[in-house]
Design a protein around this motif. Structure first.
Motif, PDB file in Angstrom:
ATOM      1  N   TYR A 112       0.808  -1.216   0.000  1.00 26.38           N
ATOM      2  CA  TYR A 112       0.000   0.000   0.000  1.00 26.38           C
ATOM      3  C   TYR A 112       0.844   1.270   0.000  1.00 26.38           C
ATOM      4  N   ILE A 113       1.968   1.247   0.731  1.00 26.69           N
ATOM      5  CA  ILE A 113       2.914   2.371   0.698  1.00 26.69           C
ATOM      6  C   ILE A 113       4.307   1.774   0.502  1.00 26.69           C
ATOM      7  N   ALA A 114       4.966   2.161  -0.557  1.00 22.66           N
ATOM      8  CA  ALA A 114       6.230   1.547  -0.950  1.00 22.66           C
ATOM      9  C   ALA A 114       7.363   1.879   0.015  1.00 22.66           C
ATOM     10  N   LYS A 115       8.323   0.973   0.089  1.00 22.36           N
ATOM     11  CA  LYS A 115       9.481   1.149   0.963  1.00 22.36           C
ATOM     12  C   LYS A 115      10.228   2.439   0.654  1.00 22.36           C
ATOM     13  N   MET A 176      -0.426   4.065  11.756  1.00 20.72           N
ATOM     14  CA  MET A 176      -0.395   3.070  10.689  1.00 20.72           C
ATOM     15  C   MET A 176       0.328   1.830  11.201  1.00 20.72           C
ATOM     16  N   LYS A 177       0.018   0.702  10.600  1.00 24.61           N
ATOM     17  CA  LYS A 177       0.705  -0.530  10.958  1.00 24.61           C
ATOM     18  C   LYS A 177       0.500  -1.569   9.868  1.00 24.61           C
ATOM     19  N   PRO A 178       1.397  -2.564   9.784  1.00 26.92           N
ATOM     20  CA  PRO A 178       1.181  -3.662   8.844  1.00 26.92           C
ATOM     21  C   PRO A 178      -0.093  -4.422   9.219  1.00 26.92           C
ATOM     22  N   LYS A 179      -0.801  -4.897   8.221  1.00 27.71           N
ATOM     23  CA  LYS A 179      -2.035  -5.661   8.431  1.00 27.71           C
ATOM     24  C   LYS A 179      -3.032  -4.869   9.279  1.00 27.71           C
ATOM     25  N   GLY A 180      -3.130  -3.590   8.980  1.00 25.50           N
ATOM     26  CA  GLY A 180      -4.088  -2.748   9.691  1.00 25.50           C
ATOM     27  C   GLY A 180      -5.424  -2.741   8.975  1.00 25.50           C
ATOM     28  N   GLY A 181      -6.135  -1.621   9.083  1.00 29.65           N
ATOM     29  CA  GLY A 181      -7.402  -1.491   8.390  1.00 29.65           C
ATOM     30  C   GLY A 181      -8.571  -2.042   9.174  1.00 29.65           C
ATOM     31  N   GLY A 182      -9.624  -2.380   8.464  1.00 32.10           N
ATOM     32  CA  GLY A 182     -10.841  -2.843   9.121  1.00 32.10           C
ATOM     33  C   GLY A 182     -11.597  -1.681   9.737  1.00 32.10           C
ATOM     34  N   TYR A 270      -4.123   6.382  -3.625  1.00 29.95           N
ATOM     35  CA  TYR A 270      -3.322   6.399  -2.388  1.00 29.95           C
ATOM     36  C   TYR A 270      -4.229   6.444  -1.155  1.00 29.95           C
ATOM     37  N   VAL A 271      -5.212   7.339  -1.177  1.00 28.51           N
ATOM     38  CA  VAL A 271      -6.128   7.474  -0.040  1.00 28.51           C
ATOM     39  C   VAL A 271      -6.914   6.186   0.164  1.00 28.51           C
ATOM     40  N   THR A 272      -7.397   5.604  -0.915  1.00 27.58           N
ATOM     41  CA  THR A 272      -8.176   4.364  -0.824  1.00 27.58           C
ATOM     42  C   THR A 272      -7.341   3.235  -0.222  1.00 27.58           C
ATOM     43  N   ASN A 273      -6.090   3.092  -0.653  1.00 24.51           N
ATOM     44  CA  ASN A 273      -5.232   2.030  -0.148  1.00 24.51           C
ATOM     45  C   ASN A 273      -4.759   2.287   1.282  1.00 24.51           C
ATOM     46  N   TRP A 274      -4.648   3.556   1.644  1.00 23.43           N
ATOM     47  CA  TRP A 274      -4.202   3.906   3.004  1.00 23.43           C
ATOM     48  C   TRP A 274      -5.099   3.306   4.083  1.00 23.43           C
ATOM     49  N   TRP A 275      -6.376   3.153   3.798  1.00 22.05           N
ATOM     50  CA  TRP A 275      -7.287   2.581   4.805  1.00 22.05           C
ATOM     51  C   TRP A 275      -6.864   1.170   5.223  1.00 22.05           C
TER      52      TRP A 275
END
Length: 298
Positions: A112-115, A176-182, A270-275
């Motif tokens: 979702y956000i590149a290294k 933010m965190k890995p495997k976040g969202g929901g 970007y905004v859509t994937n940030w969730w």
């Protein structure tokens, strides 16, 4: 992993987050909670190694983990209400702000956000705000010593710009965190539904606010201690077009440096994937702290 195992694993992950937070803040330990948490960590390891458990065994483990989860949240809330989590933190002297470390690796939020974006954003852009804030504070300190305020307008502007950049980015990384969202849970979800009508209505509002920020800026979910409700605000250049006297809970950076290398001019993507990387637990913690403020309602 079936749905029971996934649920138990999710609860345990939250308990681990609470444990790590309390340890990082040097809060006194509750030995019984820590030992039980370690015990259930061993159970989770056995589950992962031995495969599926029976439904009866999973339900028993689930009940025990939920009980531990409630005890951890109760303890965390108690420490918050006593005001002991941050009271012992030393103040930062003028010119001594430091770039905070990320709570994860630069590639942890992929795809979702590149290294490359994370590394540049944190080590270059955020670092420049820290340096700018330190310089502005020292220059204003020098003005006070010399009694020469001929450049106070310039350095006050620098203080606002770089200070806002430093503080917002520090919060941005944490939420933010890995495997976040929901979706969020508990008090945060209740407040979202109470003010916005539903989580989906809130998410749509926030998304559109982020997409519509002119030029460089942020979309931020804030708590208003005076109005006693959540609100979504936009900022431009960090400190413009916002609401004073509110507490930021969930910021989204929509400056081009936050996404352009990966998404080019497609800010909406970007905004859509940030969730998918939102750390709702951290937002819930901030709301719990923010709602402790008791200011006159306006």
């Amino acid at each position: 992993m079936n749905k029971f195992e996934k649920y138990i694993n999710d609860v345990m992950s939250y308990n681990e987050e609470l444990k790590n937070f309390l340890q990082q803040e040097n809060i006194e330990q509750e030995d019984s909670l820590w030992s039980r948490l370690d015990q259930f960590s061993e159970i989770m390891e056995r589950i992962s190694k031995q495969g599926d458990l029976t439904q009866e065994e999973l339900l028993r483990v689930q009940a025990n983990v939920e009980e531990l989860h409630e005890e951890m949240e109760s303890y965390f809330t108690k420490r918050q209400q006593l005001g002991s989590i941050y009271l012992n933190e030393p103040s930062v002297k003028a010119g001594e702000h430091q770039l905070p470390s990320l709570p994860y690796k630069y590639d942890a939020l992929e795809p979702y956000i590149a290294k490359e974006i994370m590394e540049l954003h944190h080590s270059k852009h955020h670092k420049s705000y820290v340096d700018g804030l330190n310089k502005a504070e020292l220059k204003l300190q020098e003005s006070r010593v010399k009694g020469d305020f001929s450049l106070v307008k310039h350095w006050s502007r620098e203080l606002a710009f770089h200070g806002s950049g430093h503080y917002l980015h520090s919060l941005f990384w944490e939420t933010m965190k890995p495997k976040g969202g929901g979706q969020p849970t508990g008090k945060l979800l209740e407040e979202i539904i109470k003010y916005f009508g539903s989580f989906n209505a809130f998410k749509k509002h926030f998304t559109e606010a982020a997409k519509a920020v002119e030029g460089s800026g942020w979309a931020i979910l804030v708590w208003s201690p005076r109005s006693r409700h959540l609100e979504i605000v936009q900022t431009e250049k960090h400190m413009n077009f916002t609401q004073w006297d509110t507490i930021p809970l969930l910021p989204l950076d929509v400056w081009e440096h936050a996404y352009y290398l990966q998404y080019k001019n497609k800010r909406e993507d970007y905004v859509t994937n940030w969730w998918n990387v939102v750390n709702w637990r951290k937002v819930e913690e901030r709301l719990a702290q923010a709602t402790q403020l008791k200011w006159k309602m306006l």
